[in-house]
Motif scaffolding. Structure first.
Motif, PDB file in Angstrom:
ATOM      1  N   MET A   1      -0.345 -13.116 -15.563  1.00 10.67           N
ATOM      2  CA  MET A   1      -0.570 -13.060 -14.203  1.00 10.67           C
ATOM      3  C   MET A   1       0.669 -13.313 -13.309  1.00 10.67           C
ATOM      4  N   GLU A   5      -1.792 -15.711  -8.576  1.00 10.14           N
ATOM      5  CA  GLU A   5      -3.087 -15.965  -9.209  1.00 10.14           C
ATOM      6  C   GLU A   5      -3.857 -16.737  -8.669  1.00 10.14           C
ATOM      7  N   ASP A  76      -2.863  -9.347  -8.365  1.00  5.55           N
ATOM      8  CA  ASP A  76      -3.484 -10.295  -8.899  1.00  5.55           C
ATOM      9  C   ASP A  76      -4.823 -10.702  -8.427  1.00  5.55           C
TER      10      ASP A  76
END
Length: 103
Positions: A1, A5, A76
Motif C-alpha cells: 500500500m 493508506e 490507495d
C-alpha cells in the motif's frame, strides 16, 4: 500500500462506507464522490484527515480536496475500499440524480 493508506481508510469510514459510494473519480486536485446519502458524510472527521485540505458539494458530487497527490491518494483509496473508480463523465452522469431541478 501507499503512503495514504490510513487516510484512505479513515475517509472511507467517514463518507459512510463502501455501501454509501455510488461512484468515485478524481480530477487534478480533488476526489469526487457520488454518494447514496450525502448526510452520512462526516465532514468534520473528513476535514481532520491530515492529507485533506477541505470538502464541498457541487453538481451532486461530494468533493474532497487533496491537492497534487490526489492520484496517489485515489489509488490507495480504491485499493482499501475495493471500489472501482469510474470516468469523470460516468461520475457526472451518476451525480445527476443528486441534483435538484434548478441544477
Amino acid at each position: 500500500m501507499g503512503k495514504f493508506e490510513q487516510d484512505a481508510k479513515t475517509l472511507l469510514t467517514a463518507i459512510g462506507g463502501k455501501e454509501n459510494v455510488s461512484a468515485v473519480t478524481h480530477c487534478a486536485t480533488r476526489m469526487r464522490f457520488v454518494l447514496v446519502d450525502d448526510k452520512k458524510a462526516d465532514t468534520k472527521t473528513i476535514e481532520n484527515i491530515p492529507s485533506v485540505k477541505g470538502t464541498f458539494t457541487n453538481a451532486g458530487q461530494f468533493q474532497v480536496i487533496i491537492g497534487n497527490d490526489v492520484p496517489l491518494f485515489y489509488n490507495d483509496f480504491t485499493a482499501v475500499s475495493g471500489i472501482e473508480g469510474v470516468s469523470k463523465e460516468a461520475a457526472k452522469s451518476a451525480a445527476k440524480s443528486n441534483q435538484n431541478f434548478i441544477q
